[in-house]
Write a protein that holds these residues in place. Structure first.
Motif, mmCIF file in Angstrom:
data_model
loop_
_atom_site.group_PDB
_atom_site.id
_atom_site.type_symbol
_atom_site.label_atom_id
_atom_site.label_comp_id
_atom_site.label_asym_id
_atom_site.label_seq_id
_atom_site.Cartn_x
_atom_site.Cartn_y
_atom_site.Cartn_z
ATOM 1 N N PRO A 181 186.998 42.374 -31.652
ATOM 2 C CA PRO A 181 187.162 43.197 -30.441
ATOM 3 C C PRO A 181 188.504 43.908 -30.348
ATOM 4 O O PRO A 181 188.563 45.062 -29.897
ATOM 5 C CB PRO A 181 186.982 42.180 -29.314
ATOM 6 C CG PRO A 181 186.119 41.123 -29.888
ATOM 7 C CD PRO A 181 186.546 40.999 -31.324
ATOM 8 N N ASP A 182 189.584 43.238 -30.753
ATOM 9 C CA ASP A 182 190.902 43.875 -30.668
ATOM 10 C C ASP A 182 190.985 45.096 -31.582
ATOM 11 O O ASP A 182 191.535 46.135 -31.199
ATOM 12 C CB ASP A 182 192.003 42.879 -31.041
ATOM 13 C CG ASP A 182 192.224 41.817 -29.981
ATOM 14 O OD1 ASP A 182 191.808 42.037 -28.823
ATOM 15 O OD2 ASP A 182 192.816 40.769 -30.306
ATOM 16 N N TYR A 185 188.899 47.929 -30.105
ATOM 17 C CA TYR A 185 189.645 48.536 -28.996
ATOM 18 C C TYR A 185 190.766 49.434 -29.521
ATOM 19 O O TYR A 185 190.948 50.566 -29.037
ATOM 20 C CB TYR A 185 190.235 47.447 -28.103
ATOM 21 C CG TYR A 185 191.243 47.973 -27.104
ATOM 22 C CD1 TYR A 185 190.822 48.623 -25.941
ATOM 23 C CD2 TYR A 185 192.608 47.844 -27.343
ATOM 24 C CE1 TYR A 185 191.753 49.122 -25.031
ATOM 25 C CE2 TYR A 185 193.542 48.341 -26.441
ATOM 26 C CZ TYR A 185 193.117 48.981 -25.286
ATOM 27 O OH TYR A 185 194.026 49.481 -24.399
ATOM 28 N N ASP A 186 191.537 48.944 -30.503
ATOM 29 C CA ASP A 186 192.660 49.726 -31.021
ATOM 30 C C ASP A 186 192.194 51.046 -31.634
ATOM 31 O O ASP A 186 192.827 52.089 -31.443
ATOM 32 C CB ASP A 186 193.418 48.920 -32.079
ATOM 33 C CG ASP A 186 194.263 47.802 -31.478
ATOM 34 O OD1 ASP A 186 194.571 47.883 -30.277
ATOM 35 O OD2 ASP A 186 194.604 46.858 -32.216
ATOM 36 N N ARG A 189 191.138 53.421 -28.923
ATOM 37 C CA ARG A 189 192.349 53.946 -28.267
ATOM 38 C C ARG A 189 193.018 55.014 -29.128
ATOM 39 O O ARG A 189 193.432 56.065 -28.618
ATOM 40 C CB ARG A 189 193.313 52.791 -27.992
ATOM 41 C CG ARG A 189 194.663 53.226 -27.407
ATOM 42 C CD ARG A 189 195.596 52.040 -27.235
ATOM 43 N NE ARG A 189 195.710 51.243 -28.446
ATOM 44 C CZ ARG A 189 196.468 51.566 -29.487
ATOM 45 N NH1 ARG A 189 197.171 52.704 -29.479
ATOM 46 N NH2 ARG A 189 196.540 50.776 -30.541
ATOM 47 N N GLY A 232 185.440 44.916 -27.137
ATOM 48 C CA GLY A 232 186.426 45.967 -27.370
ATOM 49 C C GLY A 232 186.070 47.259 -26.663
ATOM 50 O O GLY A 232 186.936 47.953 -26.125
ATOM 51 N N VAL A 233 184.771 47.594 -26.652
ATOM 52 C CA VAL A 233 184.311 48.800 -25.959
ATOM 53 C C VAL A 233 184.544 48.661 -24.457
ATOM 54 O O VAL A 233 185.043 49.580 -23.791
ATOM 55 C CB VAL A 233 182.829 49.070 -26.268
ATOM 56 C CG1 VAL A 233 182.293 50.205 -25.392
ATOM 57 C CG2 VAL A 233 182.644 49.407 -27.754
ATOM 58 N N LYS A 234 184.201 47.507 -23.911
ATOM 59 C CA LYS A 234 184.379 47.293 -22.462
ATOM 60 C C LYS A 234 185.852 47.359 -22.068
ATOM 61 O O LYS A 234 186.194 47.914 -21.014
ATOM 62 C CB LYS A 234 183.774 45.949 -22.065
ATOM 63 C CG LYS A 234 182.252 45.938 -22.045
ATOM 64 C CD LYS A 234 181.711 44.608 -21.533
ATOM 65 C CE LYS A 234 180.189 44.651 -21.396
ATOM 66 N NZ LYS A 234 179.653 43.352 -20.922
ATOM 67 N N ARG A 235 186.715 46.831 -22.897
ATOM 68 C CA ARG A 235 188.155 46.897 -22.607
ATOM 69 C C ARG A 235 188.630 48.340 -22.566
ATOM 70 O O ARG A 235 189.413 48.726 -21.687
ATOM 71 C CB ARG A 235 188.916 46.099 -23.669
ATOM 72 C CG ARG A 235 190.417 46.060 -23.465
ATOM 73 C CD ARG A 235 191.063 45.240 -24.570
ATOM 74 N NE ARG A 235 192.503 45.401 -24.577
ATOM 75 C CZ ARG A 235 193.304 45.009 -25.574
ATOM 76 N NH1 ARG A 235 192.763 44.411 -26.642
ATOM 77 N NH2 ARG A 235 194.604 45.206 -25.517
ATOM 78 N N ALA A 236 188.152 49.159 -23.508
ATOM 79 C CA ALA A 236 188.529 50.580 -23.519
ATOM 80 C C ALA A 236 187.985 51.295 -22.286
ATOM 81 O O ALA A 236 188.664 52.148 -21.694
ATOM 82 C CB ALA A 236 188.017 51.240 -24.798
ATOM 83 N N GLN A 237 186.762 50.971 -21.895
ATOM 84 C CA GLN A 237 186.188 51.569 -20.686
ATOM 85 C C GLN A 237 187.011 51.223 -19.461
ATOM 86 O O GLN A 237 187.208 52.055 -18.570
ATOM 87 C CB GLN A 237 184.741 51.102 -20.518
ATOM 88 C CG GLN A 237 183.781 51.679 -21.561
ATOM 89 C CD GLN A 237 182.411 51.035 -21.531
ATOM 90 O OE1 GLN A 237 182.253 49.915 -21.049
ATOM 91 N NE2 GLN A 237 181.401 51.722 -22.063
ATOM 92 N N ASP A 239 190.103 50.868 -19.375
ATOM 93 C CA ASP A 239 191.303 51.709 -19.427
ATOM 94 C C ASP A 239 191.023 53.154 -19.044
ATOM 95 O O ASP A 239 191.931 53.994 -19.068
ATOM 96 C CB ASP A 239 191.896 51.688 -20.842
ATOM 97 C CG ASP A 239 192.594 50.378 -21.173
ATOM 98 O OD1 ASP A 239 192.745 49.533 -20.269
ATOM 99 O OD2 ASP A 239 192.979 50.192 -22.341
#
Length: 331
Positions: A181-182, A185-186, A189, A232-237, A239
């Protein structure tokens, strides 16, 4: 009036088509009108390519600590003089592999010192690179190490499709293990920031699944999408990034070419490279995202089978140079 950017062009593996596509590209007037090309390589290899191509170009040999200035129609060459005149075309050579590394490391040094504004690389041969004592998967990993960059990714750009990769030069089984996931996400981003800096203030990003049909709710695979991609996708969303996925790769690239998305996040090398190369080997440009310096490259290999024949197409190198000029810091 802004000063022209200085673009460092690394010659790559001289047993391949690198010298030829560089020489062909430098005959295009718009490159010299928009930038100061500095070829980093072996001048005798460039002159050999000029003879094959029947091209008349005057070189000005420079040292890396002098000011890079041109007069008339000269092309600057930082001649490292590492190769024999009779280097064989189309053969894996430790000498050529080592030289390709030295050209690139010299360009990185110049870019880190602010002496050049961007790097554009001709292709190297990974087997030759390894035989020359440099055990890297490719250009991207050398650039990352020599610029102390931890988070980076390979982005392929063509007129109809842009793709950025979560993993690149590793085997498929290793790639799946490396996805997490990290990292997802990176890469999302980095895709967002790269397109935003290029003028797209809210880019639409799509993320590929790992398995067929993006796992189809656990029907295919062992839950990799839920474990490795979705968080990772949810974390980006969260943001505020406009990103969707994981989506089935077999239809996603068609949708991206149609215009539904500005860039696709691919999970592994062939998932991303295949669609770009179907669109045409001369259309793709390789851009390393996340570096403190600008680096673009052709999206093809050394083409040992046609090296020395003069038939190699320079379109990808031209586009890589255009991208380097466009992305270079404005003075």
């Amino acid at each position: 009036m802004n000063q022209k950017p200085i673009i460092g062009i690394t010659m790559g593996d001289a047993a391949g088509v690198g010298p030829e596509i560089i020489m062909k590209s430098l005959t295009h007037k718009r490159i010299n009108d928009q930038a100061i090309p500095l070829v980093i390589g072996d001048q005798k290899m460039l002159e050999r390519a000029a003879q094959v191509l029947n091209i008349d170009i005057t070189f000005k040999t420079v040292q890396k600590d002098e000011e890079f200035q041109v007069q008339n129609d000269e092309i600057l060459c930082l001649d490292l003089d590492l190769l024999p005149k009779n280097l064989a075309y189309g053969e894996v050579s430790a000498e050529a592999g080592h030289a390709a590394f030295e050209y690139l490391s010299t360009a990185i040094e110049l870019a880190n010192r602010g002496r050049i504004d961007a790097i554009c690389t001709a292709p190297l041969n990974k087997e030759a690179l390894h035989k020359g004592g440099h055990l890297y998967p490719g250009h991207t990993e050398i650039l990352a190490e020599l610029t102390n960059t931890k988070d980076f990714s390979m982005m392929l750009s063509s007129p109809k499709l842009k793709v950025i990769h979560v993993t690149t030069h590793v085997g498929l089984l290793d790639a799946v293990k490396m996805i997490n996931p990290d990292r997802v996400y990176d890469v999302v981003r980095m895709a967002h920031e790269t397109l935003k800096s290029a003028g797209n203030h809210q880019p639409k990003i799509a993320v590929c699944g790992i398995n067929p049909h993006a796992g189809e709710n656990g029907l295919f695979g062992n839950g990799e999408e839920g474990e490795k991609v979705i968080p990772g996708v949810k974390r980006a969303q969260q943001d505020g990034i406009d990103v969707q996925g994981p989506l089935p790769a077999d239809t996603l690239f068609f949708r991206a070419v149609r215009g539904d998305f500005d860039i696709v996040v691919a999970m592994y090398h062939d998932q991303g490279h295949g669609p770009i190369k179907v669109l045409g080997l001369d259309a793709g440009v390789n851009i390393t995202v996340g570096l403190p310096i600008i680096r673009t490259s052709v999206d093809h290999g050394t083409a040992f089978d046609i090296a020395g024949t003069g038939i190699a197409d320079e379109k990808s190198m031209l586009e890589a140079l255009n991208q380097a000029i466009e992305l270079a810091p404005k003075k």
